[in-house]
Design a protein around this motif. Structure first.
Motif, PDB file in Angstrom:
ATOM      1  N   THR A 131      78.664 -58.875  79.751  1.00 53.04           N
ATOM      2  CA  THR A 131      80.080 -59.213  79.554  1.00 53.04           C
ATOM      3  C   THR A 131      80.298 -60.670  79.902  1.00 53.04           C
ATOM      4  OG1 THR A 131      80.793 -56.977  80.156  1.00 53.04           O
ATOM      5  CG2 THR A 131      82.461 -58.697  80.198  1.00 53.04           C
TER       6      THR A 131
ATOM      7  N   GLY B 168      83.168 -61.301  75.299  1.00 54.13           N
ATOM      8  CA  GLY B 168      83.555 -59.905  75.413  1.00 54.13           C
ATOM      9  C   GLY B 168      82.396 -59.081  75.951  1.00 54.13           C
ATOM     10  N   SER B 169      82.406 -57.790  75.673  1.00 51.38           N
ATOM     11  CA  SER B 169      81.412 -56.875  76.226  1.00 51.38           C
ATOM     12  C   SER B 169      80.438 -56.393  75.160  1.00 51.38           C
ATOM     13  CB  SER B 169      82.102 -55.661  76.849  1.00 51.38           C
ATOM     14  OG  SER B 169      82.901 -56.057  77.945  1.00 51.38           O
TER      15      SER B 169
ATOM     16  N   ALA C 116      87.309 -53.494  71.969  1.00 48.78           N
ATOM     17  CA  ALA C 116      88.618 -54.019  72.352  1.00 48.78           C
ATOM     18  C   ALA C 116      88.725 -54.344  73.833  1.00 48.78           C
ATOM     19  CB  ALA C 116      89.702 -53.010  71.972  1.00 48.78           C
ATOM     20  N   SER C 117      87.936 -53.670  74.676  1.00 47.11           N
ATOM     21  CA  SER C 117      88.035 -53.916  76.111  1.00 47.11           C
ATOM     22  C   SER C 117      86.698 -53.650  76.780  1.00 47.11           C
ATOM     23  CB  SER C 117      89.112 -53.013  76.739  1.00 47.11           C
ATOM     24  OG  SER C 117      88.709 -51.651  76.687  1.00 47.11           O
ATOM     25  N   TYR C 118      86.608 -54.055  78.044  1.00 51.86           N
ATOM     26  CA  TYR C 118      85.371 -53.886  78.818  1.00 51.86           C
ATOM     27  C   TYR C 118      84.972 -52.419  78.912  1.00 51.86           C
ATOM     28  CZ  TYR C 118      82.405 -53.639  82.985  1.00 51.86           C
ATOM     29  OH  TYR C 118      81.392 -53.369  83.863  1.00 51.86           O
ATOM     30  N   GLN C 119      85.912 -51.542  79.273  1.00 53.39           N
ATOM     31  CA  GLN C 119      85.575 -50.133  79.437  1.00 53.39           C
ATOM     32  C   GLN C 119      85.229 -49.472  78.111  1.00 53.39           C
ATOM     33  OE1 GLN C 119      84.977 -48.464  82.234  1.00 53.39           O
ATOM     34  NE2 GLN C 119      84.389 -46.717  80.946  1.00 53.39           N
ATOM     35  N   ARG C 120      85.813 -49.953  77.034  1.00 53.35           N
ATOM     36  CA  ARG C 120      85.556 -49.329  75.734  1.00 53.35           C
ATOM     37  C   ARG C 120      84.086 -49.431  75.335  1.00 53.35           C
ATOM     38  NH1 ARG C 120      87.781 -45.410  73.774  1.00 53.35           N
ATOM     39  NH2 ARG C 120      87.034 -45.976  71.698  1.00 53.35           N
TER      40      ARG C 120
ATOM     41  N   THR D  65      86.316 -49.396  68.206  1.00 51.01           N
ATOM     42  CA  THR D  65      86.855 -50.753  68.127  1.00 51.01           C
ATOM     43  C   THR D  65      85.780 -51.828  68.126  1.00 51.01           C
ATOM     44  OG1 THR D  65      87.059 -50.986  70.533  1.00 51.01           O
ATOM     45  CG2 THR D  65      88.919 -49.990  69.362  1.00 51.01           C
TER      46      THR D  65
END
Length: 408
Positions: A267, A272-273, A294-298, A67
């Motif tokens: 971040t 975003g990250s 798409a997300s922090y952990q991704r 992503t």
């Protein structure tokens, strides 16, 4: 055809009206010597949109469902790019810009140097910044400050080291000079700590250049691989003694992904990250940079997946580009921190807000972003008209772009 000619006439008129301004104030639009817009730094394919990979027989498939808006997998030793996706796309780098800060400033001070922090050195740090917890009127060793930068992503530690280096503006200018020496043409430095600022951008390609250069410095490599450390605390009013407290590296892959060396995560609320990771396996060191998934952990999951793919694909893919080498201007490689000497070197660049972001090289890229390359007119109207049109369009885009200001 009439409509096309009419639009072309309007474009020429707009450029003609702007040319006197360009001629009167050349310093505001002067650009470095760069490749033409049709080429990307590191190879033509790195300037194309979408996934770039050249598999041979038996090559593993790339991970599915990635992503990240931009990513790149490269060999740290050879510089070969094994695969990439929009690697020159310009995006806010968040705290991964601290990689460039460290590569620029770390060689200048002996790690055992002791510095007393003045109050002004920890003022005007952006709201919401990550901090290691530095206090004014206390002494800190340089090596403690660098642990604050690498482990806690402390913007207060960055500010103190910047003041030691001659101030925020001087440090920003030197970081920009360093980026240009590394041929990192996608990068525009506004703040030394990566705090979200209008127009501050970098790319997956440039961040990989910074990490590759930094890892050549043993002290950089040591700090980015440190998982935990003790940091000096405040004075106890009763005993007059200083305590200490533990800090831990915010890199979620460090100690979990086999062979991970570092390097840096970042971040922010608006950016975003972003993560730059280096790992070593069977004598091979790979670099992976992932920006804005798409997300922090991704950002961690996708970095691990791309590292797995890169090690499995070694020798089974042909490179699609290359991380370019530093331009040598008589300065040579940076020395290790312990051998550095206090002080600053290099020719100061223009003040951070003096140069328009649009004058930076395009570096290829694709897939959106207000600072991406602008298409050239299909009808040849002369080099001056084309160049002027690009400047006008990019300035208009740049004026609309606003990055948020919340730093992690």
């Amino acid at each position: 055809m009439l409509t096309s000619r009419h639009n072309l006439a309007q474009l020429c008129a707009a450029v003609a009206a702007a040319l006197p301004v360009l001629l009167v104030a050349p310093a505001a639009v002067a650009a470095p010597q760069v490749p033409p817009p049709s080429t990307a730094v590191g190879g033509e394919r790195l300037g194309l949109p979408g996934v770039q990979v050249n598999p041979l027989a038996g090559a593993p498939a790339l991970p599915r469902d990635l992503t990240g808006q931009s990513w790149i997998v490269s060999d740290a030793a050879s510089g070969e790019v094994l695969a990439a996706y929009n690697p020159h796309l310009r995006l806010p780098p968040a705290s991964t810009l601290k990689i460039l800060f460290a590569d620029t400033v770390l060689p200048k001070f002996d790690r055992n140097t002791v510095h007393r922090v003045a109050d002004e050195e920890i003022q005007n740090i952006g709201p919401g910044s990550s901090l290691v917890g530095i206090k004014e009127n206390l002494d800190y060793r340089v090596e403690d400050l660098w642990r604050g930068v690498f482990l806690s992503s402390g913007n207060d530690a960055v500010h103190v080291l910047s003041f030691m280096n001659g101030g925020i503006r001087r440090t920003v200018n030197e970081m920009q000079d360093r980026a240009e020496a590394l041929q990192a043409w996608d990068t525009r430095v506004i703040s030394p700590d990566g705090y979200d600022m209008d127009g501050q951008v970098s790319s997956a390609y440039d961040l990989s250049l910074f990490a590759r250069a930094g890892l050549r410095n043993p002290d950089f490599r040591m700090y980015c691989a440190t998982r935990e450390a003790m940091f000096p605390g405040a004075l106890d009013r009763n005993t007059g003694r200083r305590g200490s407290f533990g800090i831990a590296n915010t890199d979620r892959l460090l100690g979990k992904y086999p062979g991970l060396i570092g390097v840096k995560n970042g971040t922010t609320t608006n950016a975003g990250s972003t993560f730059v990771g280096a790992a070593e396996r069977n004598g091979r060191t790979l670099l992976v940079t992932v920006m804005h998934p798409a997300s922090y952990q991704r950002v961690y999951d996708e970095t691990a997946e791309l590292l797995d793919w890169g090690f499995a694909a070694a020798g089974k893919v042909q490179p699609v580009g290359r991380l370019v080498e530093e331009k040598q201007a008589g300065g040579g490689e940076p020395t290790g921190q312990a051998g550095g000497t206090p002080g600053a070197t290099g020719t100061p660049a223009p003040p951070p807000h003096a140069a328009d972001t649009a004058t930076r090289p395009t570096g290829g890229g694709g897939g959106g972003g207000g600072l991406d390359p602008v298409g050239w007119p299909t009808v040849a109207v002369g080099a001056v008209v084309a160049a002027g049109a690009v400047v006008l369009v990019r300035r208009r885009r740049a004026s609309r772009r606003r990055w948020g200001r919340f730093e992690c």
